[in-house]
Design a protein around this motif. Structure first.
Motif, PDB file in Angstrom:
ATOM      1  N   ILE A 143       0.828  -1.218   0.000  1.00  0.00           N
ATOM      2  CA  ILE A 143       0.000   0.000   0.000  1.00  0.00           C
ATOM      3  C   ILE A 143       0.856   1.260   0.000  1.00  0.00           C
ATOM      4  N   THR A 144       2.119   1.143   0.367  1.00  0.00           N
ATOM      5  CA  THR A 144       2.966   2.345   0.330  1.00  0.00           C
ATOM      6  C   THR A 144       3.523   2.609  -1.071  1.00  0.00           C
TER       7      THR A 144
ATOM      8  N   PRO B  87       2.800   4.077  -4.391  1.00  0.00           N
ATOM      9  CA  PRO B  87       1.765   5.052  -4.764  1.00  0.00           C
ATOM     10  C   PRO B  87       0.764   4.553  -5.788  1.00  0.00           C
TER      11      PRO B  87
ATOM     12  N   PRO C  68      -2.814   3.088  -3.488  1.00  0.00           N
ATOM     13  CA  PRO C  68      -3.833   3.851  -2.757  1.00  0.00           C
ATOM     14  C   PRO C  68      -4.946   4.367  -3.663  1.00  0.00           C
ATOM     15  N   ALA C  69      -4.596   4.774  -4.873  1.00  0.00           N
ATOM     16  CA  ALA C  69      -5.611   5.294  -5.787  1.00  0.00           C
ATOM     17  C   ALA C  69      -6.605   4.197  -6.161  1.00  0.00           C
TER      18      ALA C  69
ATOM     19  N   PHE D 148      -7.266   1.555  -4.367  1.00  0.00           N
ATOM     20  CA  PHE D 148      -8.032   1.270  -3.155  1.00  0.00           C
ATOM     21  C   PHE D 148      -9.147   2.293  -2.951  1.00  0.00           C
TER      22      PHE D 148
ATOM     23  N   ALA E  46      -7.910  -2.996   3.565  1.00  0.00           N
ATOM     24  CA  ALA E  46      -6.734  -3.098   2.702  1.00  0.00           C
ATOM     25  C   ALA E  46      -5.785  -4.125   3.297  1.00  0.00           C
ATOM     26  N   ILE E  47      -5.344  -5.047   2.479  1.00  0.00           N
ATOM     27  CA  ILE E  47      -4.421  -6.077   2.957  1.00  0.00           C
ATOM     28  C   ILE E  47      -3.106  -5.956   2.204  1.00  0.00           C
ATOM     29  N   ASN E  48      -2.031  -5.801   2.928  1.00  0.00           N
ATOM     30  CA  ASN E  48      -0.701  -5.781   2.319  1.00  0.00           C
ATOM     31  C   ASN E  48      -0.192  -7.202   2.221  1.00  0.00           C
TER      32      ASN E  48
ATOM     33  N   LEU F 230       8.827   3.766 -10.156  1.00  0.00           N
ATOM     34  CA  LEU F 230       9.771   3.909  -9.048  1.00  0.00           C
ATOM     35  C   LEU F 230      11.184   3.577  -9.506  1.00  0.00           C
TER      36      LEU F 230
ATOM     37  N   MET G 257       2.094   9.328  -8.952  1.00  0.00           N
ATOM     38  CA  MET G 257       2.267  10.760  -8.724  1.00  0.00           C
ATOM     39  C   MET G 257       3.708  11.243  -8.843  1.00  0.00           C
ATOM     40  N   PRO G 258       4.668  10.587  -8.215  1.00  0.00           N
ATOM     41  CA  PRO G 258       6.039  11.092  -8.298  1.00  0.00           C
ATOM     42  C   PRO G 258       6.556  11.186  -9.731  1.00  0.00           C
TER      43      PRO G 258
END
Lengths: 340, 340
Positions: free
Chosen positions: B62-63, B65, B68-69, B71, B86-88, B238, B267-268
């Motif tokens: 979930i970390t 990026p 999250p969108a 989700f 939410a399950i990682n 990334l 996003m980044p």
DNA sequence: CTGTTAGCGCTTTCAA
DNA sequence: TTGAAAGCGCTAACAG
């Protein structure tokens, strides 16, 4: 039951009261459980015990990179027994209240998160009904006598130290960019304190939102208005990154022409070019700590009044800040001496 | 009951079978509900109906990026009646299986997400027990006769088009950076197809992980090994951002010396300098679509075999790519003509 | 030490 | 058109 034992005995066994059960019976139950792959039914248990084993993690915007780390840490700390539901409140009062109301109705055993709009009194009914609440805050806060725990980072002091850092590099014209409706007030306060103490002018530019675009717009407006400062402090990293972009588009270099610093230490801050100086709030530790406070409430280890836990921050000094270009040489040397 | 009506009648009313109820009675129930602020108890309902009204959204991390969108969109589409957990999974097989097992036991009505390690057969028991499953995939997949829905983006074609885009700029030496254990295979395939069709050499650098650091390490190793290519395609954003950083540290400019493109449009990518060219997978639409398929399963609108929904992607052309520097002038002109 | 009993609050026949 | 009754699977109080 398969083990030739009553339901109730199994329940006692599962509850861990093993000393109330004959060794032999316990063994029989254990093997029956293994054989049947038995797992107690959650909803039946919930109905009976009035504990949902669900925690709501309330965040303004899960797509803001600050929050997923918080969420993940909280979830990991709470463990597999608890389901953690992420709620996007948008910072809206009605959304926050809806979650509190749902908890009050038994949907959530605990609430953990960042509440921009609700105050302690909004939690009163829920807390008195036994809902555990842990807030993550930007400053020390008084929750009255309610059993609300707060985990906070002293954002005001962080902003002050970050500003001091810029001051010690020799900057005099340091301006801030902030939006409304978030943790900005304390951050602006810290900036203001540091500037006033140093005897410099306080200038705050209002942005529309805590986003990169918000920061960029504010900077464009600032540049149009005239002579830019030598350093900019943004109320969060997203705005700082947007600001960097706007400056770049205007032909200004960072940190050559303008130094920039942000707040939060989200992943894109480290990925930006130049890397963004910021304040690390350690969101994973915030999440983990908040979750452990919640667990203490659940287990009854803690039950009195609300607790206040202060968490540390770190100034992260990266390439986006440097001494101002226009600075007289002698002053720079002077500063160096001071800082050593 | 307050309305002078039985429990059962209220239940009928709440179920929406208003035509079975006398107009007058309905009114009385309605006002009683309003007055008491009555909300039916979730766990009792769950226990009785065997529907938990909880959906698990399974993501590798979930970390990252990207997720999250996804989700947030799924959650918004499912609405307030459903809790979304939410399950990682970390992409780990045991974590994914644990969620499936939990669903099988009635903890989740539906499963939605990205399953790197579990195959269709792993879902068999759960699906047959009535758990709705919607997977988000990187390619068209056959789920056998199981009632598993798939929402997918043709990543292979996307990689091919992105590579073609680089080729049409005049690049010949295009190399890929990829890690193992994610959606990389189809992306590498697409790259390979495009390169082979163009008659150029295929080179894939292995990275340790789908992270910025993974990308940076791979690039450093590549640079040490010798002459860098004129363009690099990373298996995700990334890694591309990490690659950009590593190139910058080695004194190479982007896109002057080396063009870089990524995958995902997180996003980044838009915040990087220069902005990263990439493939937009529209994670919010993926999440929304997946959730709506889930809702159709829940409501019984859909019940047959698994459905396959293809979603579009977009090549996002930004500043991180350009024509190769070493290119002969005439060729560049030639390319221009072709692309107009 | 173990079993019996009584619900938790709802939905779902079935009967009236 | 409405109500009575049963029971989802569990836990907690109490009796044995």
């Amino acid at each position: 039951m398969q083990a030739g034992v009553s339901q109730a005995t199994v329940s006692t066994f599962l509850a861990g009261n093993t000393d109330l059960i004959a060794r032999e019976t316990a063994l029989r139950i254990k093997s029956a459980i293994a054989e049947l792959d038995y797992t107690p039914n959650r909803s039946a248990r919930t109905l009976r015990t009035q504990r949902s084993m669900v925690v709501a993690c309330v965040v303004p915007d899960i797509t803001n990179p600050f929050y997923p780390a918080l969420f993940a840490a909280a979830q990991a700390t709470l463990g597999a027994e608890y389901d953690v539901v992420a709620i996007n409140s948008g910072g809206q009062r009605d959304a926050e209240q809806a979650v509190i109301a749902a908890a009050l109705r038994g949907r959530y055993d605990g609430l953990l998160g960042v509440f921009f709009s609700c105050r302690a009194s909004d939690f009163e009914d829920a807390v008195k009904a036994g809902v555990a609440v842990v807030r993550i805050e930007a400053r020390r806060k008084l929750s009255g006598d309610l059993a609300i725990d707060d985990v906070f980072v002293d954002n005001r002091r962080a902003a002050r130290e970050l500003t001091d850092c810029l001051l010690s590099l020799g900057h005099v014209r340091i301006e801030m960019v902030a939006a409304a409706g978030g943790p900005e007030t304390v951050r602006v306060d810290g900036y203001r304190e540091a500037m006033q103490k140093a005897g410099h002018e306080v200038v705050v530019h209002k942005a529309k939102a805590f986003t990169a675009e918000g920061g960029a717009q504010a900077i464009r407006a600032m540049l149009e208005a005239g002579d830019p400062p030598t350093a900019i402090l943004a109320a969060n990293d997203l705005m700082a990154i947007g600001a960097m972009r706007a400056l770049g588009e205007a032909g200004l270099s960072v940190p050559g022409d303008v130094s920039i610093a942000g707040f939060d230490d989200i992943m894109p801050a480290a990925l930006a070019v130049p890397q963004l100086s910021t304040v690390a709030l350690h969101q994973d530790e915030l999440g983990a700590r908040a979750a452990s406070l919640l667990l203490q409430r659940f287990s009854g280890v803690a039950d009195g009044a609300g607790r206040l836990v202060e968490m540390p921050f770190d100034i992260v000094h990266r390439a986006s800040i440097g001494p101002p270009r226009q600075m007289p040489h002698e002053t720079r040397i002077h500063q160096r001496r001071n800082s050593t």
